[in-house]
Design an enzyme around this catalytic site. Sequence first.
Site, PDB file in Angstrom:
ATOM      1  CB  CYS A 125      34.352  27.487  37.092  1.00 44.81           C
ATOM      2  SG  CYS A 125      34.897  25.964  36.292  1.00 44.81           S
ATOM      3  CG  HIS A 219      44.327  31.829  35.896  1.00 45.75           C
ATOM      4  ND1 HIS A 219      43.989  30.507  35.791  1.00 45.75           N
ATOM      5  CD2 HIS A 219      43.155  32.526  35.963  1.00 45.75           C
ATOM      6  CE1 HIS A 219      42.666  30.393  35.784  1.00 45.75           C
ATOM      7  NE2 HIS A 219      42.138  31.610  35.889  1.00 45.75           N
ATOM      8  CD  GLU A 270      40.262  23.850  37.395  1.00 43.77           C
ATOM      9  OE1 GLU A 270      39.526  24.632  38.041  1.00 43.77           O
ATOM     10  OE2 GLU A 270      39.861  23.112  36.486  1.00 43.77           O
ATOM     11  CB  CYS A 279      41.302  25.197  33.774  1.00 39.17           C
ATOM     12  SG  CYS A 279      41.068  26.721  34.730  1.00 39.17           S
ATOM     13  N   GLY A 282      41.567  29.298  32.821  1.00 40.54           N
ATOM     14  CA  GLY A 282      43.001  29.102  32.631  1.00 40.54           C
ATOM     15  C   GLY A 282      43.422  29.238  31.182  1.00 40.54           C
TER      16      GLY A 282
END
Length: 342
Positions: A125, A219, A270, A279, A282
């Site tokens: 993350c 993603h 998410e 994110c 992301g």
Amino acid sequence: MRAFLPGTAVQILCLASANAFAPSRNDARETIGRARIASFAGMGDLIEFAKYEGLGNDFILIDDRDRDTPSLTPEQSERLCHRNFGIGGDGVIFALKAPTGDHAEGDFDFSMRIYNSDGSEPEMCGNGIRCFAQFLKDLGADAPKAESYRVNTLAGPIIPVMNADSTITVDMGEPILSGPAVPTTLQPNAEANSVVEQTHVDKNGKEWKISAVSMGNPHAVIFVHDLENDVDFDVDGPALEGDVGAFPAKTNVEFCQVLSPTHIKMKVWERGAGPTLACGTGTCALVVAAIRANKIPRPGKREGVRVTLPGGDLVIEWREENNRVYMTGPANLSFKGTAILK
């Protein structure tokens, strides 16, 4: 102040000081980890935590630096993340000791594991790793290499660097572009067996052009002309996240609008957490996808792309000299406390 929460497995003690309600030396203790304390007045196990946020993407941080594995189960973590019956958060992050032996791929300072708010475990993350680094610094953990930590994650080694302006720059590694490695079953249509704006129809019959990128986690990046009007966020987000026909491990979903050659606006759904304010991985995947789809030119050396999210801005660099992606942004302590686990 103790909050009584009916019908829940978690209760919270809100403490002015982390030691305000510490058990006496005579209390029976359960030495499971630094974060776990003895039972409190028969109410159950206690665990100390710190709450951090990176652009509003908020996490519960647990100090498990004397452990190899998290001191909480995924189910306990999910309960702690509940915003009505727990502490509230997008996930629980555990600071663990560095791996040793044959399982260590190099020299590490610490390991990081994370459980999402639904109890699932992602590989990494981006906002979480910044919060993790700030947590370590606030704990007084040594940073052996010039204010940086070498962190072992399920996505591989990640190196956050503490900057003089209080931001944190994270070397997020090289993007994974090969479709099967993302993983996605969408037909590769670009170099390196990659997926760039490939047409896909979701379960609701809506057609999208998806670019698939992994930053250690999958993603699905989608560019739209008008972020507010072209996306039904609460419908389109979960439809794409859970499309295991196209993304066997499910996927994070980024809806993006290019504002200028160096500025992109993004909203994220998410995997395992739903809508969040930011994110990190992301934004990295987005910038890589934008450059590869010719939405923006590749910035010059040490120049970044500003990505605006609901929680604020991150700056992303995809450096041509080493193919690595660098993310810069803030991480802040919100509060500390002790939670009762039942």
